[in-house]
Design an enzyme around this catalytic site. Structure first.
Site, mmCIF file in Angstrom:
data_model
loop_
_atom_site.group_PDB
_atom_site.id
_atom_site.type_symbol
_atom_site.label_atom_id
_atom_site.label_comp_id
_atom_site.label_asym_id
_atom_site.label_seq_id
_atom_site.Cartn_x
_atom_site.Cartn_y
_atom_site.Cartn_z
ATOM 1 N N SER A 94 0.533 -1.556 0.054
ATOM 2 C CA SER A 94 -0.684 0.273 0.187
ATOM 3 C C SER A 94 0.246 0.706 -0.271
ATOM 4 O O SER A 94 0.167 2.113 -0.351
ATOM 5 C CB SER A 94 -0.770 0.093 0.937
ATOM 6 O OG SER A 94 -1.977 -0.425 1.362
ATOM 7 N N THR A 135 -11.563 10.003 -0.367
ATOM 8 C CA THR A 135 -12.315 9.198 -0.065
ATOM 9 C C THR A 135 -12.915 10.000 1.063
ATOM 10 O O THR A 135 -12.360 11.093 1.885
ATOM 11 C CB THR A 135 -12.524 8.065 0.603
ATOM 12 O OG1 THR A 135 -11.848 6.881 -0.794
ATOM 13 C CG2 THR A 135 -13.632 7.662 1.483
ATOM 14 N N CYS A 242 -5.526 7.953 -11.829
ATOM 15 C CA CYS A 242 -4.883 8.057 -10.422
ATOM 16 C C CYS A 242 -5.270 6.386 -10.000
ATOM 17 O O CYS A 242 -4.466 5.495 -9.353
ATOM 18 C CB CYS A 242 -4.989 8.619 -9.613
ATOM 19 S SG CYS A 242 -4.560 10.314 -10.294
ATOM 20 N N LEU A 342 -4.926 -24.611 8.215
ATOM 21 C CA LEU A 342 -3.638 -24.450 9.892
ATOM 22 C C LEU A 342 -5.099 -24.638 11.261
ATOM 23 O O LEU A 342 -4.025 -24.858 12.189
ATOM 24 C CB LEU A 342 -3.478 -23.147 9.689
ATOM 25 C CG LEU A 342 -2.012 -23.376 8.823
ATOM 26 C CD1 LEU A 342 -2.022 -23.368 7.320
ATOM 27 C CD2 LEU A 342 -0.491 -21.936 9.586
ATOM 28 N N GLU A 367 -9.866 1.032 -3.166
ATOM 29 C CA GLU A 367 -10.014 1.722 -4.401
ATOM 30 C C GLU A 367 -11.755 0.476 -5.285
ATOM 31 O O GLU A 367 -10.508 0.258 -6.628
ATOM 32 C CB GLU A 367 -8.629 0.866 -5.118
ATOM 33 C CG GLU A 367 -7.425 0.932 -4.465
ATOM 34 C CD GLU A 367 -7.478 3.086 -5.134
ATOM 35 O OE1 GLU A 367 -7.934 3.066 -6.506
ATOM 36 O OE2 GLU A 367 -6.218 3.047 -4.717
ATOM 37 N N THR A 369 -14.627 -1.476 -4.142
ATOM 38 C CA THR A 369 -15.190 -2.631 -3.940
ATOM 39 C C THR A 369 -15.644 -3.361 -4.967
ATOM 40 O O THR A 369 -15.963 -2.990 -5.988
ATOM 41 C CB THR A 369 -16.524 -2.201 -3.205
ATOM 42 O OG1 THR A 369 -17.445 -2.249 -3.804
ATOM 43 C CG2 THR A 369 -16.513 -1.589 -2.370
ATOM 44 N N PHE A 387 -25.740 2.186 -11.296
ATOM 45 C CA PHE A 387 -25.016 2.420 -9.767
ATOM 46 C C PHE A 387 -25.706 2.827 -9.214
ATOM 47 O O PHE A 387 -25.705 2.698 -7.505
ATOM 48 C CB PHE A 387 -23.724 3.946 -10.253
ATOM 49 C CG PHE A 387 -22.906 2.906 -11.079
ATOM 50 C CD1 PHE A 387 -21.278 2.129 -9.922
ATOM 51 C CD2 PHE A 387 -22.428 3.239 -12.099
ATOM 52 C CE1 PHE A 387 -20.705 1.563 -10.342
ATOM 53 C CE2 PHE A 387 -20.637 2.117 -12.378
ATOM 54 C CZ PHE A 387 -20.493 1.557 -12.119
#
Ligand code: TGC
Ligand code: FAD
Length: 396
Positions: A94, A135, A242, A342, A367, A369, A387
């Site tokens: 990141s 954000t 970006c 595990l 970045e 969902t 949307f």
């Protein structure tokens, strides 16, 4: 065939010596410098700032930049770097994603020559750190609805608002901040540490990406001089461009996290004996391992083809969405499956899967969902937007 080898389809053969070398160098560094302390960083909730100069030394900031001290490498080489960093920890990748894709990239693409000369050499050398503020508390998936404003004043622009969940925020010398001007257009501004009215606060009590700094940025009548406007920014589109850079790195990085989980699970399954036999000999465990390696192989192929398309200038943003969405989701599933193999040991930080699993919850969300990338691809396929339910969306 070495069964622990995760390059099942010999993708390494498709790399140039230079690309391979870029990945190998970072792989060795992560093994030596990061992994021995990865669990401690996570447990203590610290990002190891002392490693920044070493990363700069390897040229990891401005990795693709051909000027200002950058390394001038291609997208595939950068992807391999991201993969190796995230094999260490998503927080490490990141940091590098933000520096390259969200700070150096916008300054280089949208900035003036003066801004570039002032900031790029110092960012590339790791002497200065940057962050990216898009954000807000009430504008995540829908950044167009942002409330942060930039009002024209005699001395430049006056910024008011708040940015939330900002990687590197509290340690950044410069923040690339997106705000709405009076005409409703979203523009990018360089807000500098120490500007009056600008404050960054660390977000604590995170259970994910603990080895990464995440902050709230507050802007209260911050006067930003005219020369700190990124003049090439032309609306939300510039901010989204970006994101393509960072999303591309995440697509590769997720493979690294998945590989770390798979290798841990395979090693454990071969040595853990139950019912008189190694659990790796049981069909149900083999099914999990086979599915994990299959998804890793598919994700690698997706990344490599995407990297080549990007290097040829043919990658569209929905191509990048597809790889980010798929690889983050599959890596998260692989981390959960590894944790399961595990058994109780899987909840211990003594093994990597739980750390990666918790980190990948963020990787799957930031970045864009999974839902947002599905809707972007859906719109590309159908030409129809899904949307919103026809409600009025914020105009730009
Ligand atoms: P929309 O109408 O789709 O787009 C406006 C204009 O931009 C174009 N466009 C893009 N261009 C370049 N790259 C992209 N990825 C683009 N997506 C869209 C689009 O073609 C249009 O161009 P034009 O010429 O027609 O004007 O805008 P919208 O408001 O409908 O929003 C679309 C949506 C929902 C996909 C977008 O807002 C979105 O991606 N939302 C998710 C937000 C997000 O990902 N935020 C990330 C914040 S940064 C972060 O998380 C850093 S994490 C740290 C790390 O990386 O490690
Ligand atoms: P919301 O947008 O509120 O979404 C909540 C849920 O609703 C999700 O499941 C989403 O998929 C769903 N949803 C939303 N809209 C729709 C729709 N139209 N249809 C169907 N489902 C929908 N941001 C930055 O700007 N800079 C950073 O450096 C940065 N770093 C981050 C670091 C961390 C550790 C984290 C956790 C986040 C970071 N972010 C950063 C923010 C990140 O990009 C946002 O969290 C992300 O875009 C999602 O926004 P949100 O959290 O507001 O969720």
């Amino acid at each position: 065939m070495n069964a622990t080898h995760t390059d099942y389809y010999f993708c390494e053969e498709l790399l140039s010596p230079d690309e391979k070398e870029s990945g190998d160098e970072v792989r060795a560094w992560v093994d030596r410098r990061y992994l021995p302390k990865a669990a401690d960083y996570f447990e203590q909730g610290v990002f190891p700032v002392d490693l920044i100069p070493e990363m700069a030394q390897m040229g990891l900031f401005g990795f693709k930049l051909r000027e200002y001290g950058g390394r001038g490498k291609n997208n595939v080489a950068f992807g391999l770097v991201c993969r190796e960093l995230e094999r260490g920890d998503s927080g490490l990748r990141s940091f590098v994603s933000v520096m390259n894709g969200l700070v150096i990239h916008p300054i280089h693409t949208f900035g003036t020559e003066l801004q570039k000369r002032r900031w790029l050499p110092e960012l590339v050398s790791g002497k200065k750190i940057g962050c990216f503020g898009l954000t807000e508390p009430d504008a995540g998936s829908d950044p167009r609805s942002m409330l942060t404003t930039a009002v024209k004043a005699r001395a430049g622009f006056v910024l008011n608002g708040r940015k939330m969940w900002i990687t590197n925020g509290s340690i950044a010398d410069v923040a690339v901040v997106w705000a709405k001007t009076e005409d409703g257009k979203i523009r990018g501004f360089l807000v500098e540490k120490g500007m009056r009215g600008f404050a960054a606060r660390l977000i604590e009590r995170k259970f994910s990406l603990r080895a990464s700094i995440t902050s709230v940025l507050n802007f209260e009548n911050v006067t930003v001089p005219e020369e700190n406007l990124l003049p090439g920014t032309e609306g939300l589109k510039s901010a989204l461009a970006c994101l393509n850079e960072a999303r591309y790195g995440i697509a590769w990085g997720s493979v690294g996290a998945a590989v770390a989980c798979y290798e841990s699970a395979l090693g454990y399954a071969k040595s853990r004996v139950q019912f008189g036999a190694p659990i790796a000999s049981f069909q149900l465990v083999q099914r999990k391992l086979a599915r994990m390696l299959t998804e890793i192989t598919k994700a690698q192929l997706l990344c490599l083809r995407l990297g080549r398309l990007k290097d040829e200038g043919r990658a569209r943003h929905t191509h990048i969405s597809m790889a980010k969405m798929n690889n983050a989701r599959e890596a998260l599933k692989i981390a959960r499956a590894a944790r399961d193999i595990l058994g109780a040991s899987g909840i211990s930080l003594g093994y990597p899967p739980i750390r990666h699993m918790l980190n990948l919850e963020t990787v799957n969300t930031y970045e864009g969902t999974e839902d947002i990338h599905i809707l972007s691809i859906g719109r590309d396929i159908t030409g129809m937007e899904a949307f919103s339910l026809g409600h009025q969306r914020a105009e730009e």
